[in-house]
Scaffold this active site. Structure first.
Site, PDB file in Angstrom:
ATOM      1  N   TYR A 268       0.857  -1.184   0.000  1.00  0.00           N
ATOM      2  CA  TYR A 268       0.000   0.000   0.000  1.00  0.00           C
ATOM      3  C   TYR A 268       0.899   1.242   0.000  1.00  0.00           C
ATOM      4  CZ  TYR A 268      -3.510   3.364   1.540  1.00  0.00           C
ATOM      5  OH  TYR A 268      -4.337   4.447   1.618  1.00  0.00           O
TER       6      TYR A 268
ATOM      7  N   GLU B  28      14.104   1.531   6.236  1.00  0.00           N
ATOM      8  CA  GLU B  28      14.026   0.942   4.890  1.00  0.00           C
ATOM      9  C   GLU B  28      15.395   0.911   4.216  1.00  0.00           C
ATOM     10  OE1 GLU B  28      10.844   0.018   3.121  1.00  0.00           O
ATOM     11  OE2 GLU B  28      10.052  -0.039   5.151  1.00  0.00           O
TER      12      GLU B  28
ATOM     13  N   HIS C 115       9.667   5.744  -1.101  1.00  0.00           N
ATOM     14  CA  HIS C 115      11.059   5.829  -0.633  1.00  0.00           C
ATOM     15  C   HIS C 115      11.672   7.071  -1.278  1.00  0.00           C
ATOM     16  CE1 HIS C 115      11.219   1.170  -0.256  1.00  0.00           C
ATOM     17  NE2 HIS C 115      11.164   1.683   0.954  1.00  0.00           N
TER      18      HIS C 115
ATOM     19  N   ASP D 295      14.386   7.206  -2.785  1.00  0.00           N
ATOM     20  CA  ASP D 295      15.040   6.894  -4.064  1.00  0.00           C
ATOM     21  C   ASP D 295      14.064   6.835  -5.237  1.00  0.00           C
ATOM     22  OD1 ASP D 295      13.897   4.344  -3.847  1.00  0.00           O
ATOM     23  OD2 ASP D 295      15.802   3.279  -3.639  1.00  0.00           O
TER      24      ASP D 295
ATOM     25  N   CYS E 292      16.506   0.416  -6.977  1.00  0.00           N
ATOM     26  CA  CYS E 292      15.980  -0.483  -5.932  1.00  0.00           C
ATOM     27  C   CYS E 292      16.720  -1.804  -5.948  1.00  0.00           C
ATOM     28  CB  CYS E 292      14.515  -0.821  -6.182  1.00  0.00           C
ATOM     29  SG  CYS E 292      13.422   0.575  -6.186  1.00  0.00           S
TER      30      CYS E 292
HETATM   31  O1  SUG Z   1       8.905  -2.355  -0.719  1.00  0.00           O
HETATM   32  N1  SUG Z   1       7.567  -3.716  -3.663  1.00  0.00           N
HETATM   33  C1  SUG Z   1       8.682  -3.119  -2.977  1.00  0.00           C
HETATM   34  C2  SUG Z   1       9.460  -2.215  -3.892  1.00  0.00           C
HETATM   35  C3  SUG Z   1      10.717  -1.715  -3.258  1.00  0.00           C
HETATM   36  C4  SUG Z   1      11.410  -0.693  -4.079  1.00  0.00           C
HETATM   37  N2  SUG Z   1      12.600  -0.291  -3.449  1.00  0.00           N
HETATM   38  C5  SUG Z   1      13.105   0.953  -3.461  1.00  0.00           C
HETATM   39  N3  SUG Z   1      12.431   1.984  -3.864  1.00  0.00           N
HETATM   40  N4  SUG Z   1      14.288   1.102  -2.999  1.00  0.00           N
HETATM   41  C6  SUG Z   1       8.198  -2.349  -1.744  1.00  0.00           C
HETATM   42  O2  SUG Z   1       7.132  -1.722  -1.823  1.00  0.00           O
HETATM   43  C7  SUG Z   1       5.699  -5.241  -3.916  1.00  0.00           C
HETATM   44  C8  SUG Z   1       5.432  -6.701  -3.685  1.00  0.00           C
HETATM   45  C9  SUG Z   1       4.103  -7.121  -4.244  1.00  0.00           C
HETATM   46  O3  SUG Z   1       3.163  -6.329  -4.247  1.00  0.00           O
HETATM   47  O4  SUG Z   1       4.020  -8.292  -4.689  1.00  0.00           O
HETATM   48  C10 SUG Z   1       6.896  -4.733  -3.127  1.00  0.00           C
HETATM   49  O5  SUG Z   1       7.190  -5.236  -2.075  1.00  0.00           O
END
Ligand code: SUG
Length: 448
Positions: A23, A174, A250, A252, A371
């Site tokens: 979310y 994070e 995030h 980034d 990421c």
């Molecule tokens: O934590 N997506 C990750 C994406 C992380 C990206 N990382 C950075 N921006 N550094 C998250 O939201 C989605 C998994 C799913 O919906 O199946 C997920 O966890």
């Protein structure tokens, strides 16, 4: 002594799927329930690692995790054999099974925060695994992350590892997704830049209204203390709560830094001028000349940034001092972003070249080039102390590609996650992987 920024990329795990678990992360929510292609996802990631290695950058690889996480399901009350645990969860609590199957450890920018030895009090490289406690499916990553990092950076003379912060929202952490380091050269002291979304203990700081702010100020401060950073070498800044509410989960996703350069969106931060002045004066004290490249909202909106992941790019230093930006294909398909990038590289500024990569499988879950990598600045001696099994080479690329071809499925839906056979396939694949990467026993099924 020579020093490097080494990018360790997360290898996509065999259960990569679109679970709609995050979310506040627009891509994760909007692609929920679509069928995924784990094989293609892993090969796309490996192709990026190989391309960077071929360009002359130091590249490493970070292993994925054991999924489904049967032990996590047992902690939630599911019992019996492993197959029964999976079947019972599928029948009674599908969302929990989906969460326990997520391949989210691929986004290793969230694995840990890393401080290079030139910044720390004891002259070692410090790692703090991120508790990722904003999302259940990510909060179960850190114990294995710690074991994998321990197996990669094992020499205690050079590397110090800290356990994840207390697993409560007040210390939501994070990792490197909200951390950037500025320096003149990777081996010299730098300025570590911590960006937080809210304060847990000080009500004077604003907070987003709609989506969660995953990183707290208090978590960032704790990491800086654990790593032994000097006050003069640290800058804290608050992310603009309104961009979090627009899907910037995030920092980034809205800014990236490297060397002496910060590339950021006009709306990324609160009190931007004060923050830029502090970065500039602190970097000057260690001999650096801070430069910022601000992308105005008139050229690229926050929505463009979230959809294209322009800022989730890798900003890499080339030997001549200029920089290269690694962006996802989605930047090329957004007209405004692409036009902006043409202008940026054409004006003789520090960012001279853009390279585009197809990372669609990861992008559809909100994970772009940045990421997928954890940056570790190392001097020559430290690099030599890293487990050589995880440093990318042409033969390692070939073995990993063949390993993916042998073990990964090319289609995955929710039904597949309920198949107990998937667990056996994953364990067989990971057992072989730990031998390829020379990690020893790091997974629950190998140590329990
Ligand atoms: O934590 N997506 C990750 C994406 C992380 C990206 N990382 C950075 N921006 N550094 C998250 O939201 C989605 C998994 C799913 O919906 O199946 C997920 O966890």
């Amino acid at each position: 002594m020579k020093s490097y920024e080494v990018n360790f990329d997360g290898l996509v795990g065999p259960t990569h799927n679109y679970g709609g678990l995050s979310y506040g992360n627009v891509a994760s929510q909007s692609n929920s329930q679509q069928s995924s292609n784990p094989k293609e996802a892993a090969l796309q990631g490996l192709a990026k690692m190989k391309a960077l290695m071929d360009m002359g950058f130091q590249q490493g690889v970070l292993a994925p995790q054991e999924r489904p996480d049967v032990a996590a399901l047992r902690r939630l009350g599911f019992a019996g054999t492993d197959a029964q645990v999976i079947q019972q969860a599928a029948k009674e609590a599908m969302p929990l099974l989906v969460a326990s199957c997520s391949a989210s450890s691929m986004w290793v920018a969230n694995a840990a925060t890393v401080s290079p030895s030139a910044d720390t009090a004891d002259g070692r490289v410090h790692f703090t695994a991120a508790n990722l406690n904003c999302k259940y499916h990510r909060s179960i990553e850190h114990p294995t992350t710690s074991r994998v990092l321990g197996a990669m950076f094992a020499n205690p003379q050079h590397f110090a590892h800290h356990a994840a912060l207390p697993a409560v929202a007040q210390f939501g952490d994070e990792g490197a997704a909200n951390h950037t380091r500025f320096c003149r050269a990777y081996g010299e002291a730098g300025v570590e830049f911590f960006v937080f979304g809210r304060s847990a203990f000080d009500t004077r700081y604003p907070a987003p209204q709609k989506y969660p702010a995953r990183q707290t100020l208090e978590a960032s401060q704790a990491v800086a203390r654990l790593h032994g950073l000097r006050e003069e070498g640290v800058v804290y800044a608050q992310q603009n709560p309104s961009v979090i509410d627009q899907g910037v989960f995030h920092n980034d996703v809205i800014a990236v830094g490297n060397g002496e350069v910060l590339f950021y969106h006009e709306d990324a931060f609160l009190e931007t001028d004060k923050m830029l002045a502090e970065l500039s004066s602190k970097l000057a004290k260690v001999g650096g000349k801070f430069q910022s490249v601000c992308v105005p909202r008139s050229a690229v909106t926050v929505d463009d940034a979230v959809r294209s992941y322009l800022f989730n790019s890798q900003l890499l230093s080339r030997p001549d001092g200029s920089m290269l930006l690694i962006v996802p294909e989605e930047c090329r398909s957004n007209e405004r972003v692409w036009q902006y990038l043409q202008g940026l590289t054409g004006t003789g500024g520090v960012i001279r070249e853009v390279k585009v990569f197809d990372l669609k499988q990861s992008m559809q879950n909100g994970g772009g080039p940045a990421c997928l990598r954890l940056r570790v600045a190392l001097n020559e001696t430290e690099l030599a102390a890293v487990n050589p099994g995880v440093i990318m080479t042409a033969p390692l690329y070939d073995s990993l590609t063949q390993w993916v071809e042998r073990h990964y499925r090319d289609r995955m839906t929710e039904n597949d996650l309920a198949d107990p056979q998937l667990l056996l396939e994953c364990r067989a694949a990971l057992d072989e992987l730990t031998q390829i990467l020379k990690l020893g026993a790091v997974y629950p099924f190998q140590i329990n």
